[in-house]
Design an enzyme around this catalytic site. Structure first.
Site, PDB file in Angstrom:
ATOM      1  N   ASP A  10       0.848  -1.201   0.000  1.00  0.00           N
ATOM      2  CA  ASP A  10       0.000   0.000   0.000  1.00  0.00           C
ATOM      3  C   ASP A  10       0.890   1.260   0.000  1.00  0.00           C
ATOM      4  O   ASP A  10       0.849   2.074   0.912  1.00  0.00           O
ATOM      5  CB  ASP A  10      -0.950   0.022   1.205  1.00  0.00           C
ATOM      6  CG  ASP A  10      -0.213   0.075   2.546  1.00  0.00           C
ATOM      7  OD1 ASP A  10      -0.804   0.615   3.516  1.00  0.00           O
ATOM      8  OD2 ASP A  10       0.946  -0.376   2.627  1.00  0.00           O
ATOM      9  N   ASP A  15       6.721   1.187   2.045  1.00  0.00           N
ATOM     10  CA  ASP A  15       6.484   0.231   0.953  1.00  0.00           C
ATOM     11  C   ASP A  15       7.387   0.573  -0.229  1.00  0.00           C
ATOM     12  O   ASP A  15       7.922  -0.310  -0.910  1.00  0.00           O
ATOM     13  CB  ASP A  15       5.043   0.303   0.467  1.00  0.00           C
ATOM     14  CG  ASP A  15       4.008   0.062   1.537  1.00  0.00           C
ATOM     15  OD1 ASP A  15       3.779   0.994   2.345  1.00  0.00           O
ATOM     16  OD2 ASP A  15       3.451  -1.034   1.587  1.00  0.00           O
ATOM     17  N   ASN A  40      -2.417   2.909   3.390  1.00  0.00           N
ATOM     18  CA  ASN A  40      -1.855   4.220   3.776  1.00  0.00           C
ATOM     19  C   ASN A  40      -2.673   5.367   3.188  1.00  0.00           C
ATOM     20  O   ASN A  40      -2.904   6.384   3.845  1.00  0.00           O
ATOM     21  CB  ASN A  40      -0.398   4.326   3.307  1.00  0.00           C
ATOM     22  CG  ASN A  40       0.539   3.537   4.190  1.00  0.00           C
ATOM     23  OD1 ASN A  40       0.398   3.534   5.413  1.00  0.00           O
ATOM     24  ND2 ASN A  40       1.470   2.813   3.582  1.00  0.00           N
ATOM     25  N   THR A 129       2.872  -6.036   2.729  1.00  0.00           N
ATOM     26  CA  THR A 129       3.290  -4.896   3.556  1.00  0.00           C
ATOM     27  C   THR A 129       2.162  -3.877   3.732  1.00  0.00           C
ATOM     28  O   THR A 129       2.415  -2.715   4.062  1.00  0.00           O
ATOM     29  CB  THR A 129       4.518  -4.193   2.939  1.00  0.00           C
ATOM     30  OG1 THR A 129       4.168  -3.713   1.620  1.00  0.00           O
ATOM     31  CG2 THR A 129       5.709  -5.134   2.845  1.00  0.00           C
ATOM     32  N   PHE A 171      -1.040  -0.657  12.363  1.00  0.00           N
ATOM     33  CA  PHE A 171      -1.921  -0.150  11.306  1.00  0.00           C
ATOM     34  C   PHE A 171      -2.419  -1.243  10.342  1.00  0.00           C
ATOM     35  O   PHE A 171      -3.613  -1.353  10.089  1.00  0.00           O
ATOM     36  CB  PHE A 171      -1.185   0.945  10.522  1.00  0.00           C
ATOM     37  CG  PHE A 171      -1.982   1.540   9.395  1.00  0.00           C
ATOM     38  CD1 PHE A 171      -1.795   1.091   8.093  1.00  0.00           C
ATOM     39  CD2 PHE A 171      -2.922   2.530   9.635  1.00  0.00           C
ATOM     40  CE1 PHE A 171      -2.537   1.644   7.045  1.00  0.00           C
ATOM     41  CE2 PHE A 171      -3.662   3.092   8.592  1.00  0.00           C
ATOM     42  CZ  PHE A 171      -3.470   2.630   7.288  1.00  0.00           C
ATOM     43  N   ASN A 172      -1.499  -2.034   9.750  1.00  0.00           N
ATOM     44  CA  ASN A 172      -1.927  -2.995   8.723  1.00  0.00           C
ATOM     45  C   ASN A 172      -2.961  -3.982   9.261  1.00  0.00           C
ATOM     46  O   ASN A 172      -3.891  -4.360   8.564  1.00  0.00           O
ATOM     47  CB  ASN A 172      -0.726  -3.767   8.180  1.00  0.00           C
ATOM     48  CG  ASN A 172       0.133  -2.916   7.260  1.00  0.00           C
ATOM     49  OD1 ASN A 172      -0.355  -1.941   6.687  1.00  0.00           O
ATOM     50  ND2 ASN A 172       1.397  -3.260   7.150  1.00  0.00           N
ATOM     51  N   HIS A 245       9.538   0.369   8.332  1.00  0.00           N
ATOM     52  CA  HIS A 245       8.891  -0.931   8.573  1.00  0.00           C
ATOM     53  C   HIS A 245       9.058  -1.921   7.401  1.00  0.00           C
ATOM     54  O   HIS A 245       9.665  -2.964   7.533  1.00  0.00           O
ATOM     55  CB  HIS A 245       7.381  -0.736   8.802  1.00  0.00           C
ATOM     56  CG  HIS A 245       7.017   0.273   9.835  1.00  0.00           C
ATOM     57  ND1 HIS A 245       7.055   0.029  11.193  1.00  0.00           N
ATOM     58  CD2 HIS A 245       6.579   1.547   9.700  1.00  0.00           C
ATOM     59  CE1 HIS A 245       6.645   1.095  11.849  1.00  0.00           C
ATOM     60  NE2 HIS A 245       6.356   2.036  10.984  1.00  0.00           N
ATOM     61  N   ASP A 246       8.473  -1.600   6.270  1.00  0.00           N
ATOM     62  CA  ASP A 246       8.259  -2.601   5.215  1.00  0.00           C
ATOM     63  C   ASP A 246       9.509  -3.223   4.620  1.00  0.00           C
ATOM     64  O   ASP A 246       9.514  -4.427   4.320  1.00  0.00           O
ATOM     65  CB  ASP A 246       7.390  -1.984   4.098  1.00  0.00           C
ATOM     66  CG  ASP A 246       5.996  -1.665   4.586  1.00  0.00           C
ATOM     67  OD1 ASP A 246       5.349  -0.787   3.998  1.00  0.00           O
ATOM     68  OD2 ASP A 246       5.555  -2.297   5.572  1.00  0.00           O
TER      69      ASP A 246
END
Ligand code: RIB
Ligand code: CA
Length: 316
Positions: A10, A15, A40, A129, A171-172, A245-246
Site C-alpha cells: 500500500d 512500501d 496508507n 506490507t 496499522f496494517n 517498517h516494510d
C-alpha cells in the site's frame, strides 16, 4: 536461483523502499508483480504510487495489479497524517515522475491465485506490507494456494510494542483485522515483522544522509521521501528517526542473518473495543496453541540500512 516473489503493498513511503530494494536485488529476488491494496492512502493513490515507483526505477515492465479498495467488514482507515495526501509526499515537495504503463486489467486477488496455481508448488513467496485484505480474499477464494505458497512474509502486528494506530494495534492489522485473523489462522507458513523489530530500524540523520549521498540517483529521491516520512513519527515518538517498517521483509529475504525471531502462536483480536486488531503473541507458550508464525523480534539496524543504501545505488 533468485526467489520468485509477489509483493502486496500500500505505497506509502516504507512500501516504496521495500519495492526499490527488491528491484535492486535481482540476484536474490525476482519481483513478478505488485499487488496493491487500499491502506496508507486510498487504492487509486496506492496504485498510482506503485506505478510511479516502477517508473522511477525504470522497471515499468513489472505489472501493477489493483486489489481491494477497502477492508472486508470495517470502514476504511487511511494514514495521510503519516504519508501525506499523495501517500508519497516528499520533503522538497517534488513529485515522482508520471508513469507511462497503465495498471493491469486483472484484479490483484485473481492474479495472486493464478500465479500461485500456475507456478510449481512451493515456488512463490508472497510478501505483504499493507492490510491483508487481498491475501485473505485470495485464500478464501482458493484455499489450495495456501499450501502451494513457499511462505508468506508479513509486515504487521506487534507482540510487545504498543500499537501505532491505537494503543493496542499496528496499522496494517487494524485496518482489516478480520482479514488478518483469517490469514494468521489459515495454516500458511508465516513470518511476521511487527513493530517489535521495525521500531529498531530508525531512519536517523546519519542513515538518511548516507542514503542521500551514497544511494545513487534513486537514493537521492528516497532520502527526499523519507525526509517527509520522518516528520510525523519523530514528532509522535520523540525518536531521532521514524521506523522503516516494510523493507525489513525484503531485507530478510536477501539476508536472513540480519534478523532473529521465535516461533509462537499469534492470535488476532477481532472484537470491537480497545484491543481490536491486537496481535496477541504467546511468547512463553502458556496456551496449548500451536505456533502459527515466526515472529521476528530483533534486527541489526546498521547492517539493514547499509544494505538498503548499497542496493539503491545499483538502480541506475
Ligand atoms: O504500521 C506500519 C505499516 O502500516 C507499514 O506497512 C506502513 O506502510 C503501513 O502500511
Ligand atoms: Ca505498508
Amino acid at each position: 536461483m533468485a526467489r520468485r516473489i509477489l509483493l502486496d503493498c500500500d505505497p506509502g513511503h516504507d512500501d516504496a523502499v521495500a519495492i526499490l530494494l527488491a528491484l535492486a536485488s535481482p540476484a536474490e529476488l525476482e519481483l513478478l508483480g505488485l499487488c496493491v491494496v487500499g491502506g496508507n492512502v486510498k487504492l487509486d493513490a496506492t496504485v498510482l504510487n506503485a506505478r510511479k515507483l516502477l517508473a522511477l526505477a525504470g522497471r515499468e515492465d513489472i505489472p501493477v495489479y489493483a486489489g481491494c479498495p477497502r477492508p472486508m467488514l470495517r470502514e476504511m482507515v487511511t494514514a495521510e497524517h503519516v504519508h501525506g495526501d499523495t501517500g508519497l509526499d516528499s520533503g522538497s515537495g517534488r513529485e515522482l515522475p508520471e508513469p507511462d504503463t497503465p495498471v493491469a486489467n486483472q484484479h490483484a486477488v485473481s492474479l495472486l491465485i493464478d500465479t500461485i496455481r500456475q507456478a510449481p508448488a512451493g515456488e512463490i513467496t508472497l510478501v505483504a506490507t499493507g492490510p491483508l485484505t487481498n491475501v485473505a480474499v485470495a485464500f478464501a477464494m482458493a484455499p489450495d494456494i495456501i499450501d502451494r505458497l513457499h511462505e508468506l512474509v508479513v509486515m504487521g502486528g506487534a507482540g510487545f510494542e504498543p500499537g501505532n494506530i491505537t494503543p493496542a494495534a499496528e496499522f496494517n492489522i487494524f485496518v482489516d483485522p478480520h482479514a488478518a485473523r483469517a490469514v494468521f489462522e489459515s495454516g500458511v507458513k508465516l513470518t511476521m515483522f511487527g513493530l517489535d523489530v521495525t521500531h529498531q530500524m530508525l531512519i536517523t540523520p546519519p542513515r538518511l544522509k548516507n542514503i542521500a549521498e551514497n544511494g545513487g540517483r534513486v537514493g537521492e529521491v528516497v532520502a527526499d521521501l523519507l525526509d517527509f516520512f520522518n516528520q510525523y513519527d519523530i514528532g509522535k515518538y520523540g525518536w531521532d528517526g521514524a521506523p522503516l517498517h516494510d523493507p525489513c521483509t525484503i531485507a530478510w529475504l536477501i539476508d536472513p542473518t540480519l534478523f532473529e525471531g521465535r516461533a509462537m502462536h499469534v492470535a488476532v483480536d477481532t472484537n470491537e473495543g480497545p484491543s481490536l486488531g491486537r496481535t496477541v503473541t504467546d511468547w512463553f507458550g502458556v496456551t496449548d496453541a500451536e505456533p502459527n508464525a515466526m515472529v521476528i523480534t530483533k534486527g541489526d539496524a546498521d547492517r539493514f540500512f547499509a544494505l538498503i543504501t548499497e542496493r539503491l545505488a545499483l538502480l541506475k
